[in-house]
Design a protein around this motif. Structure first.
Motif, PDB file in Angstrom:
ATOM      1  N   CYS A   1       0.208  31.113  -2.489  1.00 22.16           N
ATOM      2  CA  CYS A   1      -0.687  30.501  -3.483  1.00 22.16           C
ATOM      3  C   CYS A   1      -2.157  30.620  -3.115  1.00 22.16           C
TER       4      CYS A   1
ATOM      5  N   PHE B   1      -3.761  28.960  -0.781  1.00 22.69           N
ATOM      6  CA  PHE B   1      -4.322  27.729  -0.223  1.00 22.69           C
ATOM      7  C   PHE B   1      -4.872  28.013   1.184  1.00 22.69           C
TER       8      PHE B   1
ATOM      9  N   CYS C   1       3.811  24.983   3.098  1.00 22.82           N
ATOM     10  CA  CYS C   1       2.508  24.931   2.410  1.00 22.82           C
ATOM     11  C   CYS C   1       2.373  23.610   1.633  1.00 22.82           C
TER      12      CYS C   1
ATOM     13  N   CYS D   1       1.897  24.680  -2.388  1.00 23.23           N
ATOM     14  CA  CYS D   1       2.958  25.262  -3.236  1.00 23.23           C
ATOM     15  C   CYS D   1       4.360  24.986  -2.695  1.00 23.23           C
TER      16      CYS D   1
HETATM   17 ZN   LIG Z   1       1.035  27.902  -0.822  1.00 14.41          ZN
END
Ligand SMILES: [Zn+2]
Length: 388
Positions: free
Chosen positions: A358, A360, A369, A372
């Motif tokens: 994602c 991040f 994470c 996500c």
């Molecule tokens: Zn992520």
């Protein structure tokens, strides 16, 4: 076969038939819409004016007398949940479930939707109960996926493993996830001072997914806690064959053991060997700091400038500027600091870990994470934005 021209005559006939069919359809639809009750439009009006409360009441009344509006209730419930009006979504789906005439598949769909409402409201126990009740139905697989989410959020790793095993198929083996769940269990056991259980969980993690780097990382920590230095070195060195990108994470811990055993040069040779094979920024920093500690600032700066020629990188340049500023004359030092600040300001995001799924970014490394919820999606080297 020979082409016969008289077939061409049939085309206009087909077109005419199609046109007629469409007209009949439209007439049918018009007739249907005329039979829609007035309340339908009244409810729609409330909805369009964002008076969703009144719309709910109208549609609930409507649904009592018109079975065909069941789908509409589903759509409304979904809409409320999406808008964050969870209580209304719950009320709508509960009222649906009270209806005795629901077909089995409609009842299952309402249970499923209500489960999603409870999940969004954070009422995991109630959601769990509903999803579990869908076992053996056409919605069982979707319900299992939500159960897996719930167990992960509640950190019920054993149940998460059971569900992931039921879900696995050829398109998604859940190997990564299951191995991670075992690692979570191992961590938990280690915290509770149960090393034997922790080791068993790690073996299961590796049996599930032999490339599970995290299992060897935790195993090394367990060995260190019991002062099994050579076993710890062995566990951490295995990471090279699993995924060398994770080596910088254990390199510092490996050096600590070599230092403790008085094998300082051996430790340095090991990490320099890693750096030569896998030029990674974190490894570069580690070797630089070690040279600085044991050989002095001049050797460390020389080492960095040689490494940068071999493998140029912005983050390496920052480190070099940093290293040259140590012990420099005040004027030169402020120049170097300014250069460092300029480069840093423009490359701040490079010094962070990225989620490969994602995007991040974080200063800290995550196995799961937080944005996500994907496992092992963080790239193990800072500055990386995609997998090697
Ligand atoms: Zn992520």
């Amino acid at each position: 076969m020979e082409f016969e021209a008289w077939w061409l005559v049939l085309f206009p006939v087909f077109f005419a038939l199609g046109w007629l069919a469409a007209r009949i359809d439209i007439k049918h639809v018009l007739a249907d819409s005329k039979s829609l009750p007035q309340a339908y439009f009244k409810g729609l009006n409330f909805l369009l004016n964002e008076q969703t409360d009144k719309a709910v009441e109208v549609y609930v009344d409507l649904a009592r007398n018109h079975a065909e509006t069941i789908e509409l209730q589903f759509a409304l419930g979904h809409l409320f949940r999406r808008k964050g009006e969870i209580e209304r979504a719950i009320r709508m789906h509960q009222k649906l479930l009270e209806r005795a005439e629901l077909k089995p598949e409609q009842r299952h769909a309402a249970q499923y939707e209500l489960g999603l409402d409870f999940m969004k409201a954070g009422l995991f126990d109630r959601a769990e109960e509903l999803f579990e009740s869908l076992e053996g139905t056409e919605l069982a697989r979707g319900a299992l996926r939500h159960l897996l989410d719930i167990y992960q959020q509640e950190k019920e790793w054993k149940r998460a493993i059971e569900v992931a095993q039921q879900l696995r198929d050829t398109s998604h083996t859940y190997q990564h996830e299951i191995a991670e769940f075992y690692c979570e269990l191992a961590n938990h056991a280690a915290i509770k001072s149960q090393p034997k259980e922790a080791r068993q969980f790690l073996q299961q993690a590796l049996a599930e997914h032999r490339k599970c780097v995290r299992a060897n990382l935790i195993l090394g920590d367990l060995e260190v806690a019991e002062q099994n230095w050579m076993e710890a070195i062995d566990a951490w060195q295995k990471i090279e064959s699993q995924d060398h990108r994770y080596l910088p994470m254990v390199a510092k811990r490996l050096l600590d053991i070599y230092d403790r055993l008085g094998k300082i040069e051996e430790g340095t040779a090991l990490v320099r060997g890693y750096l030569a094979t896998y030029p990674e920024l974190d490894m570069l920093e580690l070797v630089h700091d070690r040279i600085l500690q044991y050989e002095g600032s001049e050797s460390a700066a020389n080492f960095l400038s040689e490494e940068l020629k071999r493998s140029p990188s912005i983050l390496g340049l920052i480190k070099l500027l940093d290293s040259q500023a140590v012990g420099a004359q005040p004027e030169r030092k402020s120049e170097l600091d300014l250069m460092k600040k300029l480069v840093q300001d423009n490359t701040r995001s490079l010094a962070m870990y990225h989620c490969g799924r994602c995007g991040f970014k974080a200063r800290q490394y995550f196995w799961h994470c937080p944005a996500c919820n994907e496992w092992e999606s963080f790239l193990p080297s800072r500055g990386q934005t995609r997998p090697n």
